[in-house]
Design a protein around this motif. Structure first.
Motif, PDB file in Angstrom:
ATOM      1  N   ALA A 111       0.713  -1.031  -0.102  1.00 17.16           N
ATOM      2  CA  ALA A 111       0.102   0.004   0.134  1.00 17.16           C
ATOM      3  C   ALA A 111       0.805   1.327  -0.084  1.00 17.16           C
ATOM      4  N   GLU A 112       1.973   0.997   0.843  1.00 15.55           N
ATOM      5  CA  GLU A 112       3.015   2.451   0.706  1.00 15.55           C
ATOM      6  C   GLU A 112       3.493   2.564  -0.691  1.00 15.55           C
ATOM      7  N   LYS A 113       3.944   1.453  -1.152  1.00 16.45           N
ATOM      8  CA  LYS A 113       4.475   1.809  -2.359  1.00 16.45           C
ATOM      9  C   LYS A 113       3.512   2.220  -3.488  1.00 16.45           C
ATOM     10  N   LEU A 114       2.178   1.972  -3.355  1.00 16.26           N
ATOM     11  CA  LEU A 114       1.136   2.310  -4.378  1.00 16.26           C
ATOM     12  C   LEU A 114       1.080   3.835  -3.954  1.00 16.26           C
ATOM     13  N   LEU A 115       0.945   4.264  -2.820  1.00 14.46           N
ATOM     14  CA  LEU A 115       0.814   5.696  -2.415  1.00 14.46           C
ATOM     15  C   LEU A 115       2.040   6.419  -2.883  1.00 14.46           C
ATOM     16  N   GLU A 116       3.255   5.757  -2.750  1.00 14.97           N
ATOM     17  CA  GLU A 116       4.405   6.639  -3.650  1.00 14.97           C
ATOM     18  C   GLU A 116       4.075   6.679  -5.122  1.00 14.97           C
ATOM     19  N   THR A 117       3.555   5.690  -5.613  1.00 16.32           N
ATOM     20  CA  THR A 117       3.468   5.884  -7.077  1.00 16.32           C
ATOM     21  C   THR A 117       2.521   7.041  -7.387  1.00 16.32           C
ATOM     22  N   VAL A 118       1.412   7.187  -6.745  1.00 19.34           N
ATOM     23  CA  VAL A 118       0.396   8.151  -6.970  1.00 19.34           C
ATOM     24  C   VAL A 118       0.984   9.638  -6.290  1.00 19.34           C
ATOM     25  N   GLY A 119       2.043   9.628  -5.747  1.00 20.61           N
ATOM     26  CA  GLY A 119       2.522  10.833  -5.357  1.00 20.61           C
ATOM     27  C   GLY A 119       2.075  11.162  -3.897  1.00 20.61           C
ATOM     28  N   LEU A 120       1.589  10.281  -3.141  1.00 15.23           N
ATOM     29  CA  LEU A 120       1.104  10.184  -1.794  1.00 15.23           C
ATOM     30  C   LEU A 120       2.145   9.707  -0.799  1.00 15.23           C
ATOM     31  N   LYS A 121       3.342   9.751  -1.111  1.00 19.49           N
ATOM     32  CA  LYS A 121       4.381   9.313  -0.248  1.00 19.49           C
ATOM     33  C   LYS A 121       4.400   9.778   1.250  1.00 19.49           C
ATOM     34  N   PHE A 123       1.677   9.893   3.038  1.00 14.93           N
ATOM     35  CA  PHE A 123       0.512  10.251   3.830  1.00 14.93           C
ATOM     36  C   PHE A 123      -0.641   8.989   4.434  1.00 14.93           C
ATOM     37  N   GLY A 124       0.125   7.718   4.375  1.00 15.75           N
ATOM     38  CA  GLY A 124      -0.813   6.688   4.706  1.00 15.75           C
ATOM     39  C   GLY A 124      -1.397   6.836   6.068  1.00 15.75           C
ATOM     40  N   GLN A 125      -0.794   7.488   7.068  1.00 18.68           N
ATOM     41  CA  GLN A 125      -1.469   7.466   8.457  1.00 18.68           C
ATOM     42  C   GLN A 125      -2.445   8.940   8.554  1.00 18.68           C
ATOM     43  N   LYS A 126      -2.543   9.649   7.384  1.00 21.66           N
ATOM     44  CA  LYS A 126      -3.579  10.684   7.565  1.00 21.66           C
ATOM     45  C   LYS A 126      -4.783  10.300   7.409  1.00 21.66           C
ATOM     46  N   PHE A 127      -5.946  10.827   8.149  1.00 26.10           N
ATOM     47  CA  PHE A 127      -7.289  10.493   7.536  1.00 26.10           C
ATOM     48  C   PHE A 127      -7.777  11.086   6.290  1.00 26.10           C
ATOM     49  N   PRO A 128      -8.538  10.617   5.671  1.00 24.47           N
ATOM     50  CA  PRO A 128      -9.344  10.977   4.364  1.00 24.47           C
ATOM     51  C   PRO A 128      -9.700  12.246   4.450  1.00 24.47           C
ATOM     52  N   TRP A 129     -10.112  12.789   5.589  1.00 23.37           N
ATOM     53  CA  TRP A 129     -10.523  14.381   5.702  1.00 23.37           C
ATOM     54  C   TRP A 129      -9.413  15.081   5.860  1.00 23.37           C
ATOM     55  N   GLN A 130      -8.334  14.769   6.256  1.00 22.19           N
ATOM     56  CA  GLN A 130      -6.958  15.669   6.141  1.00 22.19           C
ATOM     57  C   GLN A 130      -6.411  15.705   4.624  1.00 22.19           C
ATOM     58  N   LEU A 131      -7.078  14.943   3.594  1.00 25.88           N
ATOM     59  CA  LEU A 131      -6.515  15.072   2.274  1.00 25.88           C
ATOM     60  C   LEU A 131      -7.436  16.133   1.512  1.00 25.88           C
ATOM     61  N   SER A 132      -6.885  16.542   0.421  1.00 29.39           N
ATOM     62  CA  SER A 132      -7.319  17.309  -0.403  1.00 29.39           C
ATOM     63  C   SER A 132      -8.108  16.490  -1.340  1.00 29.39           C
ATOM     64  N   GLY A 133      -9.247  16.812  -2.105  1.00 29.42           N
ATOM     65  CA  GLY A 133     -10.027  15.994  -3.069  1.00 29.42           C
ATOM     66  C   GLY A 133      -9.059  15.126  -4.264  1.00 29.42           C
ATOM     67  N   GLY A 134      -8.247  15.947  -4.549  1.00 24.63           N
ATOM     68  CA  GLY A 134      -7.187  15.172  -5.568  1.00 24.63           C
ATOM     69  C   GLY A 134      -6.479  14.185  -5.025  1.00 24.63           C
ATOM     70  N   MET A 135      -6.125  14.311  -3.713  1.00 26.20           N
ATOM     71  CA  MET A 135      -5.321  13.342  -2.841  1.00 26.20           C
ATOM     72  C   MET A 135      -6.302  12.000  -2.523  1.00 26.20           C
ATOM     73  N   GLN A 136      -7.324  12.216  -2.255  1.00 24.21           N
ATOM     74  CA  GLN A 136      -8.462  11.431  -2.077  1.00 24.21           C
ATOM     75  C   GLN A 136      -8.556  10.587  -3.064  1.00 24.21           C
ATOM     76  N   GLN A 137      -8.790  11.083  -4.489  1.00 25.15           N
ATOM     77  CA  GLN A 137      -8.691  10.310  -5.788  1.00 25.15           C
ATOM     78  C   GLN A 137      -7.745   9.269  -6.015  1.00 25.15           C
ATOM     79  N   ARG A 138      -6.507  10.033  -5.617  1.00 30.58           N
ATOM     80  CA  ARG A 138      -5.198   9.283  -5.837  1.00 30.58           C
ATOM     81  C   ARG A 138      -5.382   7.984  -4.888  1.00 30.58           C
ATOM     82  N   ALA A 139      -5.575   8.112  -3.679  1.00 28.61           N
ATOM     83  CA  ALA A 139      -5.962   7.216  -2.520  1.00 28.61           C
ATOM     84  C   ALA A 139      -6.832   6.226  -2.974  1.00 28.61           C
TER      85      ALA A 139
END
Ligand SMILES: Nc1ncnc2c1ncn2[C@@H]1O[C@H](COP(=O)(O)OP(=O)(O)OP(=O)(O)O)[C@@H](O)[C@H]1O
Length: 251
Positions: A111-121, A123-139
């Motif tokens: 999962a962490e590798k995938l997060l890195e692939t989409v530019g969210l290295k 951010f795994g420990q953040k809650f969805p509501w702490q992410l922007s709309g675009g970041m949520q789409q990436r996740a």
């Protein structure tokens, strides 16, 4: 496929299309023509009253588990971290649940590798509501990919994003497709998105939806965003726009 019994609404009829393994297909058409219905039929969320759906040479009779799905509104659970949201499909699918329990660290790493692939290295420990709309789409994309699906179904996954973020995510999807060889079916209203990403574009008629055009996209891969400003690219977009306008008029 008819919703709501024999007198109900006929969503799609005589709808035939074939997508080859590893291909990137896009489906476009007038609003309400049955694009999402098609996605649900392919993934086995609905079973048609008539006709057949085949995925990986198997007839679809129940939800298909080699499929990853991402929809327009990322439905992340707010009380789980981003990482735990990404792991969710593994908890739901029986086959993976036991493996997840035994090999949690391996899946977290994935999962962490995938997060890195989409530019969210990181951010795994953040809650969805702490992410922007675009970041949520990436996740959301990471969640669709965590169980290494052979088929990725994307239903307007970038609809709600600003154009810069959308173009950035097109490149993420382009690179994922190139790296993983996954078969992708993308439903979109955005014709530039379809022509930029897909090998083949299916145009649907107005409801009841069927395929009225099967357009091969001639541009070589990898495609750069600069292609959006080429006249032959815009000619295809223009022609598709005309096809959809005609389909709307014919309705
Ligand atoms: N669960 C359902 N029950 C009844 N009717 C439904 C259901 N889902 C979709 N429909 C109807 O089926 C038709 C096709 O809907 P669908 O969502 O597949 O279209 P779409 O092409 O994805 O639409 P849009 O482009 O607006 O997202 C619509 O008229 C819709 O109202």
């Amino acid at each position: 496929m008819r919703y709501g019994g024999p007198e109900g609404l006929l969503a799609v009829e005589g709808l035939t299309l074939e997508v080859a393994t590893g291909e990137f297909a896009a489906v476009v058409g007038p609003s309400g023509c049955g694009k999402s219905t098609l996605m649900k039929l392919v993934t086995g969320l609905y079973i048609p009253q008539k006709g057949n759906v085949t995925v990986a040479d198997e007839p679809v009779t129940k939800p298909v588990n080699i499929v990853g799905m991402a929809f327009q509104n990322p439905t992340m659970l707010p009380w789980r971290t981003t990482l735990d949201n990404i792991l969710l499909p593994l908890e739901v699918v029986d086959r993976h649940r036991h493996r997840l329990r035994r090999n949690k660290a391996e899946y977290v790493e994935k999962a962490e590798k995938l997060l890195e692939t989409v530019g969210l290295k990181g951010f795994g420990q953040k809650f969805p509501w702490q992410l922007s709309g675009g970041m949520q789409q990436r996740a959301n994309l990471c969640r669709a990919l965590i169980h290494e699906p052979d088929l990725l179904m994307l239903d307007e996954p970038f609809g709600a994003l600003d154009s810069f973020t959308r173009e950035e995510l097109w490149c993420v999807i382009r690179d994922l497709h190139a790296a993983q060889g996954v078969t992708i079916v993308l439903v979109t209203h955005d014709l530039r998105e379809a022509v930029f990403l897909a090998d083949r574009i299916f145009v649907m008629s107005a409801r009841p939806g069927r395929i009225i055009k099967n357009q091969t996209v001639p541009f070589a891969r990898p495609r750069d965003l600069e292609i959006l400003y080429q006249s032959d690219f815009n000619d295809i977009v223009h022609e598709l726009r005309g096809n959809i306008a005609d389909a709307r008029k014919a309705a």
